[in-house]
Design an enzyme around this catalytic site. Structure first.
Site, PDB file in Angstrom:
ATOM      1  N   ASN A 116       0.838  -1.203   0.000  1.00 20.49           N
ATOM      2  CA  ASN A 116       0.000   0.000   0.000  1.00 20.49           C
ATOM      3  C   ASN A 116       0.869   1.248   0.000  1.00 20.49           C
ATOM      4  O   ASN A 116       1.700   1.431   0.899  1.00 20.49           O
ATOM      5  CB  ASN A 116      -0.910   0.006   1.228  1.00 20.49           C
ATOM      6  CG  ASN A 116      -1.839  -1.184   1.255  1.00 20.49           C
ATOM      7  OD1 ASN A 116      -2.384  -1.569   0.222  1.00 20.49           O
ATOM      8  ND2 ASN A 116      -2.019  -1.788   2.417  1.00 20.49           N
ATOM      9  N   GLU A 153      -2.179   0.500  -4.654  1.00 17.78           N
ATOM     10  CA  GLU A 153      -1.924  -0.836  -4.130  1.00 17.78           C
ATOM     11  C   GLU A 153      -1.263  -1.695  -5.198  1.00 17.78           C
ATOM     12  O   GLU A 153      -1.846  -1.918  -6.271  1.00 17.78           O
ATOM     13  CB  GLU A 153      -3.232  -1.478  -3.675  1.00 17.78           C
ATOM     14  CG  GLU A 153      -3.946  -0.672  -2.591  1.00 17.78           C
ATOM     15  CD  GLU A 153      -5.298  -1.255  -2.224  1.00 17.78           C
ATOM     16  OE1 GLU A 153      -5.339  -2.108  -1.321  1.00 17.78           O
ATOM     17  OE2 GLU A 153      -6.290  -0.867  -2.859  1.00 17.78           O
TER      18      GLU A 153
END
Length: 332
Positions: free
Chosen positions: A219, A264
């Site tokens: 992330n 992501e």
């Protein structure tokens, strides 16, 4: 006699720290956000002048972006923040870079003071190279013609590089590239850059939902003003000295929480702990827009298709330029 390149790329962030090894050199002056094909025309002109001489060739640039200084409520998204910009200047083959702080006081400097105090007294330049639209000094009084006249008066050469156009005869600019990122036209943005646009970001802890779906992701937080269109992308990622192919989702995860935007990244064939590591992500191609799915199963099925498409795009990757080849460590 060939120009002797500096054994080490030198970076100075003030006039006081300017290294003596770069004095007497050929300076390419500009903001160079993105170091795109138009900027590289300026840099290449400087490098060409340095060929066959012992003059060092360096860039002079400014941080932050002047438009951000004068309109801080609307900061300019940086295609290449300071670290990435100096990395690009190094890859281009320069001997160094002088990154000067840009302030309102600096902008108010008279054009003749910029020439005398900076170019002559401090840098002791032998030649200045700028783009056709470069201006300097109070009220932008330092025009290309002004610089030519100053060079003739003070004994340094001046080269003004004409605007660089793309294959459609449109001028190449950082603004156009930002617009392309905003519409998801990564192919056009990368074509204007002459390399795959990249960014650096540190891996953050998330909700680890991807792990449950069979797609554990790294992330990454993007700047709030990042214009990149939310969607799915094929990416090449550098971790340390190692490259990985991957697929990435940039968005708010509408199937789940519709939260803050995250980039992501799922790295193919990778196992390991990435938390706290800094990744350099090159955005290769746009695959599709962000969607909301009726179930996690439907989302995973689409992620499988996205992964296959990303693998295919990356398997056929060809360098856009010599710079792109160097940045991605691609085989020639």
């Amino acid at each position: 006699m060939s120009r002797t390149s500096s054994p080490e790329f030198k970076i100075a962030e003030s006039l006081e720290a300017f290294p003596s090894a770069l004095k007497g050199g050929i300076v390419a002056i500009g903001n160079f956000d993105g170091v795109h094909r138009g900027h590289r025309a300026v840099l290449d002109a400087a490098l060409g002048l340095g060929h066959g001489t012992h003059h060092p060739v360096f860039a002079m640039s400014f941080e932050p972006h002047p438009r951000t200084v004068f309109n801080p409520s609307k900061p300019v998204f940086r295609l290449t923040p300071a670290v990435q910009k100096t990395d690009m200047l190094r890859v281009c083959g320069l001997d160094g870079a002088l990154i000067l702080p840009f302030t309102k006081e600096f902008a108010a400097m008279e054009a003749n003071a910029f020439v005398q105090d900076i170019l002559i007294d401090t840098l002791e330049i032998s030649h200045a190279v700028t783009g056709y639209d470069f201006h300097f000094g109070r009220a932008r009084q330092g025009t290309p013609d002004y610089l030519r006249t100053a060079g003739a008066t003070h004994g340094f050469g001046v080269t003004i590089v004409h605007r660089e156009e793309d294959e459609s005869a449109e001028v190449i600019s950082s603004s156009r590239i930002r617009e392309n990122l905003g519409t998801g036209d990564i192919a056009e943005a990368n074509a204007l850059l002459g390399y795959r646009w990249f960014f650096d970001a540190e891996v953050q802890h998330g909700d680890k939902r991807g792990r449950d779906l069979g797609y554990p992701t790294a992330n990454l937080r993007m700047p709030e003003d990042c214009p990149l269109l939310q969607g799915i992308y094929a990416v090449k990622v550098k971790l340390g000295d190692t490259w990985h192919d991957g697929v990435a989702s940039y968005g708010r995860r509408p199937t789940f929480d519709n939260g803050a935007a995250l980039f992501e990244v799922f790295l193919f064939d990778f196992e390991g702990d990435l938390y706290g590591k800094t990744l350099r992500v090159h955005v290769v191609s746009y695959l599709r827009g962000e969607e909301k799915f009726d179930s996690a199963e439907a989302l995973v099925a689409q992620m499988d298709r996205d992964s296959e498409e990303a693998r295919a795009a990356l398997a056929s990757l060809q360098p856009l330029s010599e710079i792109d080849l160097k940045l991605l460590d691609l085989a020639p």
